[in-house]
Scaffold this motif. Structure first.
Motif, short mmCIF file in Angstrom:
data_model
loop_
_atom_site.label_atom_id
_atom_site.label_comp_id
_atom_site.label_asym_id
_atom_site.label_seq_id
_atom_site.Cartn_x
_atom_site.Cartn_y
_atom_site.Cartn_z
N VAL A 80 2.31 8.39 -4.05
CA VAL A 80 3.07 8.99 -2.95
C VAL A 80 4.40 9.46 -3.51
CG1 VAL A 80 4.10 8.67 -0.68
CG2 VAL A 80 1.98 7.47 -1.26
N GLU A 81 4.55 10.76 -3.64
CA GLU A 81 5.78 11.33 -4.17
C GLU A 81 6.71 11.70 -3.01
OE1 GLU A 81 7.26 14.72 -7.36
OE2 GLU A 81 5.34 14.97 -6.32
N ILE A 82 7.96 11.32 -3.12
CA ILE A 82 8.96 11.61 -2.10
C ILE A 82 10.16 12.26 -2.76
CG2 ILE A 82 10.49 10.62 -0.35
CD1 ILE A 82 8.48 8.38 0.02
N ILE A 83 10.53 13.42 -2.27
CA ILE A 83 11.64 14.19 -2.82
C ILE A 83 12.73 14.28 -1.76
CG2 ILE A 83 12.41 16.37 -3.81
CD1 ILE A 83 10.49 14.88 -5.59
N LYS B 38 0.81 4.18 -1.99
CA LYS B 38 0.33 4.30 -0.62
C LYS B 38 0.19 2.93 0.03
CE LYS B 38 -3.80 5.52 2.05
NZ LYS B 38 -5.18 6.04 1.99
N LEU B 39 -0.34 1.96 -0.71
CA LEU B 39 -0.59 0.65 -0.15
C LEU B 39 0.70 0.00 0.34
CD1 LEU B 39 -2.81 -1.40 0.39
CD2 LEU B 39 -2.37 -2.38 -1.85
N ILE B 40 1.75 0.11 -0.46
CA ILE B 40 3.03 -0.48 -0.08
C ILE B 40 3.64 0.27 1.09
CG2 ILE B 40 5.34 -1.10 -0.86
CD1 ILE B 40 3.08 -2.72 -2.12
N MET B 41 3.60 1.58 1.05
CA MET B 41 4.23 2.39 2.10
C MET B 41 3.55 2.16 3.45
SD MET B 41 6.52 3.76 0.26
CE MET B 41 7.23 5.05 1.28
N ALA C 288 0.36 6.11 9.46
CA ALA C 288 -0.31 7.21 10.15
C ALA C 288 -0.45 8.42 9.25
CB ALA C 288 0.48 7.57 11.42
N GLY C 289 0.62 8.77 8.54
CA GLY C 289 0.60 9.99 7.73
C GLY C 289 -0.29 9.92 6.52
N LEU C 290 -0.51 8.72 5.99
CA LEU C 290 -1.35 8.57 4.79
C LEU C 290 -2.76 8.09 5.13
CD1 LEU C 290 1.29 6.86 2.46
CD2 LEU C 290 0.69 9.28 2.58
N SER C 291 -3.10 8.10 6.39
CA SER C 291 -4.43 7.65 6.80
C SER C 291 -5.48 8.69 6.46
CB SER C 291 -4.46 7.37 8.30
OG SER C 291 -4.21 8.56 9.03
N ASP C 292 -6.73 8.26 6.38
CA ASP C 292 -7.83 9.18 6.09
C ASP C 292 -7.99 10.20 7.21
OD1 ASP C 292 -8.32 7.81 3.77
OD2 ASP C 292 -9.85 6.51 4.65
N GLU C 293 -7.72 9.77 8.45
CA GLU C 293 -7.85 10.71 9.57
C GLU C 293 -6.89 11.88 9.41
OE1 GLU C 293 -7.47 7.53 9.76
OE2 GLU C 293 -9.24 6.72 10.80
N TRP C 294 -5.66 11.58 8.98
CA TRP C 294 -4.69 12.66 8.81
C TRP C 294 -5.02 13.50 7.58
CZ3 TRP C 294 -1.30 15.60 10.98
CH2 TRP C 294 -0.42 16.34 10.19
#
Length: 486
Positions: free
Chosen positions: A61-64, A78-81, A90-96
Motif C-alpha cells: 500500500v503506497e501512500i504519497i 494492507k493487513l496492518i492498514m 473498506a478501500g482495500l477490500s476485494d469488493e472495492w
C-alpha cells in the motif's frame, strides 16, 4: 488493542484475523523488526529498506503526501492498514478492488495457459481540495501486471469511507484552551502544511506501534497536536487504535494535566470522548457538571447526544442532592437545657442565633430577584430603543455549600454576629455576645455534618493548593461512559 513497546525496544506489528472473527485486541501472529528505527520524515521519497515507513520488499500500500514543496512516501501493508482503520478496510477490500473493473489481467490469459503470479499494489495520494476542504487520501487504481509490476491508472472515484466526509471543524472547536500568547516562543518559518504532514506521520507510526511525535514538555502544544491527531483518526475510522496512544501521552503530564482540565473542562471533555479516555473524560465531566450551565455554549451541538444526556443526568442528580441537603439545613435548630426547641418565648437569644443562620442560608441559596425598575443609564440599541439588559450570570450555590462544609469563621464570623446583636441594644452586652457566638458556632457545626455528601471530591486535581467555587462530588461509574455501547 495494538501493543505499544517502549522506544528503542524490539517492536512487533500485530496481525489480526478478519473483523468478523476477532476484534482489534486479538492478534494471531507478529512480524518482528530487529533494525533500529530511522526517521525519514521529509526525506527522500524512496529508501532501499524494508522497515517503516518504506517496506520495499513486503509493502503493498503506497501512500504519497505531497504539496509541491515536499513529499513524504510510505509503503505499508494492507493487513496492518485494514486492521487499524475502517477507511482502509473498506478501500482495500476485494469488493472495492473489483468494482468497476471490466476484467483483470488474469481474465485475458488463454484457457489452459499457466497462471502467472499476480502481485497487487494499492496507491493513495493526498487530495488537498480547496481552501475550505479537509485534505483526504484518494485511491489511485493500479492494474497488477503478470510479472509483479504495477501500471498506474487514475481512479474515477475514491474508496467509500465508513462515514461521510466530515464538515470543516467550527472555529471554536477544541481551541478554547490554546492560548500561546504567554509562551513567548518566536514563530518558526515552517511550511504551512507541516501540521498535516505531522498528523499523517503520527497516524501511520501508531499503526506500526511506534510512539507518535507529540510534544512531551509543553502541555498546551501537546493538547493541540493530540486533538489534531484524533480528528484525522476520526476521519479514517481509527480512533480505537489512536485513542489509547493519545490517552497515554497526556496522562504522562500528571498534575499539569489535571490543572489544564480545570481551566478548560469543555475542551478536554471533547478530547477525552474522542480518545475514549476514562480518566480525562471523568475529570472534565466533574468540572463541567459542577459549573453547569457555564459550559453550555461550548458543548451543545459540538458533542454527541449521549454526552449531553450524561451531563443532563448528572446535573439533575446533583440538583436533587443539593435540594435534600437544603431542606435539612433549613430544619436545623437548637434546643434548651431541657431538650426543647428554642423559641422566642423560651430563649429569645438562642432563637435569634437560629434565625440569623436561616436568613443567611436563604439569601445565599436563592437567586437574586430581578429588578423591576430599569437602570436610568441603560445603553441604547442602534435604532434608538433601549437595549435589553444582559442576562445575569449563572447562579451557582456550590460556593455556599463549600463555606458550610468548611465551617469556622468562613461565614457568620465575629463581626457579623456583633452587628446583628447590636440591632437589639437592650440585649447587647459582652456576655450575651459570647453566648450568641457559641450558639451560632454550634449550629454551624451541625450544618457542616449535613453537607458532607456534597463535599466529596472525585477529582484527581489536588485541591490543597486552592479550592474551587463549585461542587466536585459528581462520580462517573464504569457503566456510564457514553462510548461503551457504541
Amino acid at each position: 488493542m495494538v501493543s505499544y513497546p517502549d522506544q528503542g525496544a524490539e517492536r512487533s506489528v500485530a496481525i489480526r484475523r478478519p473483523p468478523s472473527v476477532t476484534s482489534h485486541s486479538s492478534r494471531a501472529s507478529t512480524v518482528r523488526r530487529h533494525r533500529p528505527h530511522r526517521s525519514h520524515f521529509g526525506g527522500s521519497s524512496y529508501q532501499p529498506q524494508n522497515e517503516f515507513p518504506v517496506f520495499t520488499h513486503t509493502g503493498d500500500v503506497e501512500i504519497i503526501i505531497a504539496n509541491g514543496r515536499k513529499e513524504q512516501r510510505y509503503l505499508l501493508h494492507k493487513l496492518i492498514m485494514t486492521q487499524c482503520s475502517g477507511f482502509f478496510e473498506a478501500g482495500l477490500s476485494d469488493e472495492w478492488a473489483n468494482a468497476g473493473e471490466g476484467g483483470s489481467a488474469l481474465a485475458r490469459v488463454p484457457p489452459g495457459a499457466p497462471q502467472p503470479q499476480e502481485k497487487k499494489r494499492w496507491k493513495y495520494e493526498l487530495d488537498w481540495g480547496r481552501d475550505d476542504d479537509i485534505p483526504m487520501l484518494v485511491q489511485k487504481r493500479t492494474q497488477a501486471s503478470m510479472f509483479g509490476g504495477d501500471a498506474l491508472q487514475q481512479s474515477p472515484q475514491q474508496p467509500p469511507p465508513p462515514r461521510n466526509k466530515p464538515p470543516t471543524p467550527q472555529a471554536g472547536f477544541f481551541r478554547s484552551m490554546a492560548n500561546f500568547s504567554s509562551l513567548h516562543i518566536p514563530a518558526p518559518q515552517n511550511d504551512p502544511d507541516d501540521d498535516t504532514f505531522r498528523d499523517y506521520d503520527n497516524l501511520f507510526r501508531v499503526f506500526y506501534n511506534y510512539p507518535p511525535a507529540l510534544d512531551p514538555i509543553n502541555i498546551a502544544n501537546a493538547y493541540v497536536e493530540c486533538k489534531s491527531l484524533l480528528q484525522i483518526a476520526d476521519m479514517y475510522d481509527a480512533l480505537e487504535v489512536i485513542g489509547p496512544r493519545v490517552d497515554h501521552h497526556l496522562l504522562r503530564f500528571q498534575g499539569r494535566l489535571w490543572k489544564q482540565i480545570a481551566k478548560y473542562p469543555p475542551s478536554y471533555l471533547k478530547l477525552g470522548y474522542m480518545a475514549r479516555s476514562k480518566a480525562i473524560f471523568s475529570e472534565a465531566m466533574v468540572h463541567v457538571v459542577g459549573q453547569w450551565p457555564q459550559g453550555t455554549n461550548q458543548l451543545r451541538g459540538l458533542v454527541p447526544e449521549p454526552v449531553l444526556e450524561l451531563i443532563d443526568d448528572k446535573v439533575d442528580e446533583l440538583d436533587e442532592l443539593k435540594a435534600k441537603v437544603e431542606v435539612k439545613l433549613f430544619r436545623l435548630t437548637l434546643t434548651t437545657s431541657r431538650g426543647e426547641r428554642v423559641t422566642p418565648s423560651n430563649n429569645w437569644l438562642e432563637w435569634m442565633a437560629v434565625s440569623l443562620f436561616r436568613q443567611w442560608l436563604a439569601e445565599n441559596t436563592t437567586p437574586p430577584p430581578i429588578p423591576i425598575l430599569k437602570s436610568p443609564r441603560q445603553p441604547s440599541s442602534r435604532n434608538g430603543e433601549a437595549a435589553p439588559p444582559p442576562p445575569p450570570p449563572p447562579f451557582n450555590t456550590g460556593r455556599i455549600f463549600r463555606l458550610l462544609g468548611q465551617g469556622g469563621s468562613t461565614y457568620l464570623g465575629h463581626d457579623e454576629c456583633k452587628r446583628f446583636l447590636k440591632l437589639s441594644p437592650e440585649h447587647y452586652n459582652r456576655e450575651n455576645l459570647k453566648r450568641f457566638e457559641r450558639r451560632v458556632e454550634e449550629i454551624k457545626n451541625k450544618a457542616k455534618d449535613l453537607v458532607k455528601p456534597l463535599m466529596r471530591n472525585f477529582l484527581e486535581l489536588d485541591l490543597r493548593e486552592g479550592g474551587l467555587p463549585y461542587l466536585t462530588c459528581t462520580k462517573i461509574d464504569v457503566e456510564e461512559f457514553p462510548w461503551d455501547d457504541i
